[in-house]
Write a protein that holds these residues in place. Structure first.
Motif, PDB file in Angstrom:
ATOM      1  N   LEU A  37       0.851  -1.184   0.000  1.00 15.13           N
ATOM      2  CA  LEU A  37       0.000   0.000   0.000  1.00 15.13           C
ATOM      3  C   LEU A  37       0.890   1.238   0.000  1.00 15.13           C
ATOM      4  CD1 LEU A  37      -2.502  -1.154   2.784  1.00 15.13           C
ATOM      5  CD2 LEU A  37      -2.825  -1.335   0.312  1.00 15.13           C
ATOM      6  N   GLN A  38       0.280   2.374  -0.233  1.00 12.24           N
ATOM      7  CA  GLN A  38       1.029   3.625  -0.220  1.00 12.24           C
ATOM      8  C   GLN A  38       0.249   4.688   0.536  1.00 12.24           C
ATOM      9  OE1 GLN A  38       1.117   6.018  -3.919  1.00 12.24           O
ATOM     10  NE2 GLN A  38      -0.022   4.335  -4.885  1.00 12.24           N
ATOM     11  N   GLY A  39       0.900   5.814   0.768  1.00 18.33           N
ATOM     12  CA  GLY A  39       0.237   6.915   1.468  1.00 18.33           C
ATOM     13  C   GLY A  39       0.798   7.071   2.858  1.00 18.33           C
ATOM     14  N   ASN A  40       0.022   6.627   3.862  1.00 18.21           N
ATOM     15  CA  ASN A  40       0.433   6.717   5.263  1.00 18.21           C
ATOM     16  C   ASN A  40       0.734   8.165   5.637  1.00 18.21           C
ATOM     17  OD1 ASN A  40       0.738   5.059   7.588  1.00 18.21           O
ATOM     18  ND2 ASN A  40       2.955   5.305   7.496  1.00 18.21           N
ATOM     19  N   HIS A  41       0.064   9.105   4.974  1.00 18.87           N
ATOM     20  CA  HIS A  41       0.349  10.519   5.153  1.00 18.87           C
ATOM     21  C   HIS A  41      -0.764  11.205   5.943  1.00 18.87           C
ATOM     22  CE1 HIS A  41      -2.219  10.059   1.640  1.00 18.87           C
ATOM     23  NE2 HIS A  41      -2.568  11.332   1.751  1.00 18.87           N
ATOM     24  N   LEU A  42      -0.411  12.325   6.539  1.00 20.04           N
ATOM     25  CA  LEU A  42      -1.374  13.128   7.276  1.00 20.04           C
ATOM     26  C   LEU A  42      -2.116  14.066   6.332  1.00 20.04           C
ATOM     27  CD1 LEU A  42       0.914  14.142  10.282  1.00 20.04           C
ATOM     28  CD2 LEU A  42      -0.797  12.306  10.237  1.00 20.04           C
ATOM     29  N   MET A  43      -3.310  14.465   6.769  1.00 19.89           N
ATOM     30  CA  MET A  43      -4.098  15.450   6.032  1.00 19.89           C
ATOM     31  C   MET A  43      -5.037  16.145   7.006  1.00 19.89           C
ATOM     32  SD  MET A  43      -6.502  12.683   4.055  1.00 19.89           S
ATOM     33  CE  MET A  43      -5.165  11.479   4.067  1.00 19.89           C
ATOM     34  N   LEU A  44      -5.788  17.124   6.541  1.00 17.65           N
ATOM     35  CA  LEU A  44      -6.711  17.869   7.388  1.00 17.65           C
ATOM     36  C   LEU A  44      -8.136  17.372   7.162  1.00 17.65           C
ATOM     37  CD1 LEU A  44      -6.876  20.284   9.404  1.00 17.65           C
ATOM     38  CD2 LEU A  44      -7.503  21.702   7.433  1.00 17.65           C
ATOM     39  N   PHE A  45      -8.769  16.924   8.251  1.00 16.37           N
ATOM     40  CA  PHE A  45     -10.173  16.538   8.231  1.00 16.37           C
ATOM     41  C   PHE A  45     -10.977  17.641   8.921  1.00 16.37           C
ATOM     42  CE2 PHE A  45      -7.775  12.549   8.309  1.00 16.37           C
ATOM     43  CZ  PHE A  45      -8.357  11.854   7.259  1.00 16.37           C
ATOM     44  N   TYR A  46     -12.198  17.856   8.464  1.00 17.96           N
ATOM     45  CA  TYR A  46     -13.044  18.844   9.136  1.00 17.96           C
ATOM     46  C   TYR A  46     -14.515  18.460   9.006  1.00 17.96           C
ATOM     47  CZ  TYR A  46     -13.776  20.861   4.428  1.00 17.96           C
ATOM     48  OH  TYR A  46     -14.092  21.045   3.094  1.00 17.96           O
ATOM     49  N   ASN A  47     -15.305  19.018   9.892  1.00 15.19           N
ATOM     50  CA  ASN A  47     -16.744  18.768   9.922  1.00 15.19           C
ATOM     51  C   ASN A  47     -17.448  19.881   9.151  1.00 15.19           C
ATOM     52  OD1 ASN A  47     -19.480  18.491  10.603  1.00 15.19           O
ATOM     53  ND2 ASN A  47     -18.998  17.635  12.612  1.00 15.19           N
ATOM     54  N   LYS A  48     -18.061  19.536   8.031  1.00 19.67           N
ATOM     55  CA  LYS A  48     -18.706  20.543   7.183  1.00 19.67           C
ATOM     56  C   LYS A  48     -19.862  21.237   7.882  1.00 19.67           C
ATOM     57  CE  LYS A  48     -17.634  18.380   2.711  1.00 19.67           C
ATOM     58  NZ  LYS A  48     -18.229  17.783   1.487  1.00 19.67           N
ATOM     59  N   ALA A  49     -20.447  20.595   8.888  1.00 21.12           N
ATOM     60  CA  ALA A  49     -21.535  21.221   9.628  1.00 21.12           C
ATOM     61  C   ALA A  49     -21.026  22.368  10.499  1.00 21.12           C
ATOM     62  CB  ALA A  49     -22.246  20.180  10.493  1.00 21.12           C
ATOM     63  N   LEU A  50     -19.737  22.366  10.783  1.00 21.29           N
ATOM     64  CA  LEU A  50     -19.142  23.389  11.650  1.00 21.29           C
ATOM     65  C   LEU A  50     -18.242  24.353  10.895  1.00 21.29           C
ATOM     66  CD1 LEU A  50     -18.085  20.954  14.522  1.00 21.29           C
ATOM     67  CD2 LEU A  50     -20.179  22.321  14.386  1.00 21.29           C
ATOM     68  N   VAL A  51     -17.776  23.947   9.728  1.00 19.06           N
ATOM     69  CA  VAL A  51     -16.824  24.751   8.952  1.00 19.06           C
ATOM     70  C   VAL A  51     -17.360  24.922   7.534  1.00 19.06           C
ATOM     71  CG1 VAL A  51     -14.491  24.866   8.014  1.00 19.06           C
ATOM     72  CG2 VAL A  51     -14.875  23.902  10.301  1.00 19.06           C
ATOM     73  N   SER A  52     -17.650  26.156   7.161  1.00 20.89           N
ATOM     74  CA  SER A  52     -18.151  26.396   5.803  1.00 20.89           C
ATOM     75  C   SER A  52     -17.016  26.561   4.812  1.00 20.89           C
ATOM     76  CB  SER A  52     -19.045  27.647   5.782  1.00 20.89           C
ATOM     77  OG  SER A  52     -18.326  28.775   6.271  1.00 20.89           O
ATOM     78  N   GLN A  53     -15.925  27.161   5.267  1.00 19.51           N
ATOM     79  CA  GLN A  53     -14.760  27.377   4.416  1.00 19.51           C
ATOM     80  C   GLN A  53     -13.508  26.957   5.167  1.00 19.51           C
ATOM     81  OE1 GLN A  53     -14.827  28.397   1.161  1.00 19.51           O
ATOM     82  NE2 GLN A  53     -12.633  27.916   1.146  1.00 19.51           N
ATOM     83  N   PRO A  54     -12.916  25.810   4.826  1.00 22.83           N
ATOM     84  CA  PRO A  54     -11.751  25.346   5.579  1.00 22.83           C
ATOM     85  C   PRO A  54     -10.568  26.302   5.453  1.00 22.83           C
ATOM     86  CG  PRO A  54     -12.043  24.048   3.581  1.00 22.83           C
ATOM     87  CD  PRO A  54     -13.268  24.899   3.720  1.00 22.83           C
ATOM     88  N   PHE A  70       2.303  22.828   3.593  1.00 21.80           N
ATOM     89  CA  PHE A  70       2.621  21.861   4.640  1.00 21.80           C
ATOM     90  C   PHE A  70       3.129  20.586   3.979  1.00 21.80           C
ATOM     91  CE2 PHE A  70       2.029  18.708   7.913  1.00 21.80           C
ATOM     92  CZ  PHE A  70       2.354  19.395   9.076  1.00 21.80           C
ATOM     93  N   VAL A  71       4.207  20.019   4.528  1.00 21.72           N
ATOM     94  CA  VAL A  71       4.891  18.882   3.903  1.00 21.72           C
ATOM     95  C   VAL A  71       4.940  17.705   4.886  1.00 21.72           C
ATOM     96  CG1 VAL A  71       6.982  18.098   2.729  1.00 21.72           C
ATOM     97  CG2 VAL A  71       6.300  20.507   2.578  1.00 21.72           C
ATOM     98  N   PRO A  72       3.947  16.830   4.858  1.00 17.43           N
ATOM     99  CA  PRO A  72       3.981  15.670   5.753  1.00 17.43           C
ATOM    100  C   PRO A  72       4.886  14.574   5.201  1.00 17.43           C
ATOM    101  CG  PRO A  72       2.035  15.552   4.390  1.00 17.43           C
ATOM    102  CD  PRO A  72       2.741  16.835   4.017  1.00 17.43           C
ATOM    103  N   PHE A  73       5.141  13.583   6.040  1.00 24.98           N
ATOM    104  CA  PHE A  73       5.803  12.375   5.589  1.00 24.98           C
ATOM    105  C   PHE A  73       4.812  11.489   4.847  1.00 24.98           C
ATOM    106  CE2 PHE A  73       9.553  12.122   8.710  1.00 24.98           C
ATOM    107  CZ  PHE A  73      10.488  12.132   7.696  1.00 24.98           C
ATOM    108  N   SER A  74       5.331  10.643   3.977  1.00 27.15           N
ATOM    109  CA  SER A  74       4.554   9.535   3.409  1.00 27.15           C
ATOM    110  C   SER A  74       5.453   8.304   3.463  1.00 27.15           C
ATOM    111  CB  SER A  74       4.132   9.812   1.964  1.00 27.15           C
ATOM    112  OG  SER A  74       5.270   9.885   1.110  1.00 27.15           O
ATOM    113  N   SER A  75       4.859   7.160   3.261  1.00 27.34           N
ATOM    114  CA  SER A  75       5.651   5.938   3.180  1.00 27.34           C
ATOM    115  C   SER A  75       4.841   4.896   2.438  1.00 27.34           C
ATOM    116  CB  SER A  75       6.024   5.419   4.576  1.00 27.34           C
ATOM    117  OG  SER A  75       4.874   4.957   5.262  1.00 27.34           O
TER     118      SER A  75
END
Length: 396
Positions: A125-142, A266-271
């Motif tokens: 598999l690939q990826g294993n990277h971080l990203m930003l999750f948000y709740n659309k009910a609370l955030v209209s514009q991330p 922002f530059v996360p790690f991947s593996s």
């Protein structure tokens, strides 16, 4: 050439003379265990080889492997992130011959398994990277920058809401901030922790806590479960959490890139996520069975099942291309891929393991206020160098 050897090798494995083996399989992820268990049962039905799955928490993986190696316990195969290969000399990982690698594994994924120029794992598999999750009910514009995220903090606080959560003391998360300031933990076989970028990252990271944007004691649940429960508007987490968050939040789940620092992405790690073979298991009595298992997990149909049930990203080049095309309008997948495009792959060299150790020790002293950022980066470098030197001296 490689594919021809691959086909020839595995054609010879499924003969009537093959002897059924009993394999031990270490699985490190908190998510996806049941899917892998089902696949291993399918493999057993197809080949007659039996596989016992043992789940090991990611934080316990390397200590468990080292303990097993030192005590002589048998572990045939490990599913782990490719940076775990950094302890190859300690746990005596098998070198993987070219014939065991499918032609559908991209060269850039195979490169994540190199330790001193030798392939020590098979990317699944690939990826294993971080990203930003948000709740659309609370955030209209991330928020696209940390400055914009801070600007949203007062309004969220009025609603009794915390802004964002992630496991603040975890160095995998902190490393992305170091990268975003232009720093790196390692370069080839060298440690590069003592740098102005590290010092900038330390100051910036501590300020996020001092300003109240993130709780310095925030743990994994503080991000993931709090987002599910509506207690935080945003969370930084990995691609491994996609399926769970989609199941819990449904269409309210938003996925995008982690906020930029000024004009710096922002530059996360991947593996890659690999199969690796401690105690030189490929050359042991279960070698043929392990080769068959490796072929099974590299297959198109196996990786498709994993993706469909977990949203873990396959390395199979054809499948990956098909999925990205078929799901071009899937904002969750596209958000993940956008962040992956900015990620840098982790090193599988032994120096990477020492870098984690040194960075963690220096970070703890800095956050406790015992040393300043310049002293912290120097301490990280010195501690990691000493750790790496001791590893080399103590490894046969």
């Amino acid at each position: 050439m490689r594919y021809g050897l691959f086909v020839t090798l595995f054609a010879s494995l499924f003969t009537a003379s093959s002897i059924a083996a009993e394999l031990s399989f270490f699985y490190y992820r908190e998510q996806g265990k049941q899917v892998f268990q089902t696949l291993l049962e399918q493999f057993s039905q197809e080949t007659g080889h039996q596989v016992a799955l043992h789940q090991v928490l990611s934080s316990d993986l390397q200590p468990a492997l080292v303990k097993a190696a030192l005590s002589g316990q048998t572990v045939d195969v490990v599913f782990a992130p490719s940076d775990a290969i950094s302890i190859a000399n300690i746990i005596h990982l098998s070198a993987v011959p070219d014939a065991m690698i499918s032609e559908h594994v991209p060269p850039e994924q195979l490169a994540t398994t190199l330790n001193q120029g030798v392939v020590r794992g098979i990317p699944i598999l690939q990826g294993n990277h971080l990203m930003l999750f948000y709740n659309k009910a609370l955030v209209s514009q991330p928020a696209q920058t940390w400055q914009a995220l801070r600007a949203q903090q007062p309004a969220l606080a009025k609603q009794g809401m915390r802004t964002i959560g992630w496991p603040y003391p975890d160095m995998y998360w902190f490393a992305g901030f170091v990268h975003s300031f232009g720093g790196r933990m390692t370069q080839g076989q060298s440690l590069t922790l003592d740098s102005p970028a590290m010092q900038q990252a330390l100051r910036f990271y501590r300020d996020l806590s001092d300003s109240g944007l993130i709780d310095a004691n925030c743990d994994y649940a503080c991000g993931l479960q709090a987002l599910i429960d509506g207690e935080v508007a945003y969370a930084i987490n990995g691609e491994w959490a996609l399926a769970e968050l989609q199941q819990q939040l449904g269409t309210q789940l938003g996925v995008t890139k982690i906020p930029a620092i000024g004009d710096q992405h922002f530059v996360p790690f991947s593996s890659s996520l690999v199969l690796m073979f401690p105690n030189d298991a490929l050359n042991g009595p279960n070698g043929e069975a392990l080769a068959a298992l490796s072929q099974f997990f590299q297959r198109y149909d196996t990786q498709l099942k994993i993706y469909q049930q977990t949203r873990f990203l396959p390395v199979h080049q054809q499948l990956f291309s098909e999925l990205t095309e078929q799901e071009a309008n899937n904002p969750v997948l596209q958000g993940s891929l956008l962040q992956l495009a900015d990620a840098i792959p982790m090193s599988a060299e032994s120096v990477q393991n020492s870098a984690w150790t040194g960075m963690r020790k220096g970070f703890e002293l800095y956050i406790q206020g015992l040393i300043d950022e310049q002293q912290a980066s120097q301490f990280m470098q010195q501690y990691a160098e000493r750790d790496h030197r001791q590893q080399r001296e103590n490894t046969p």
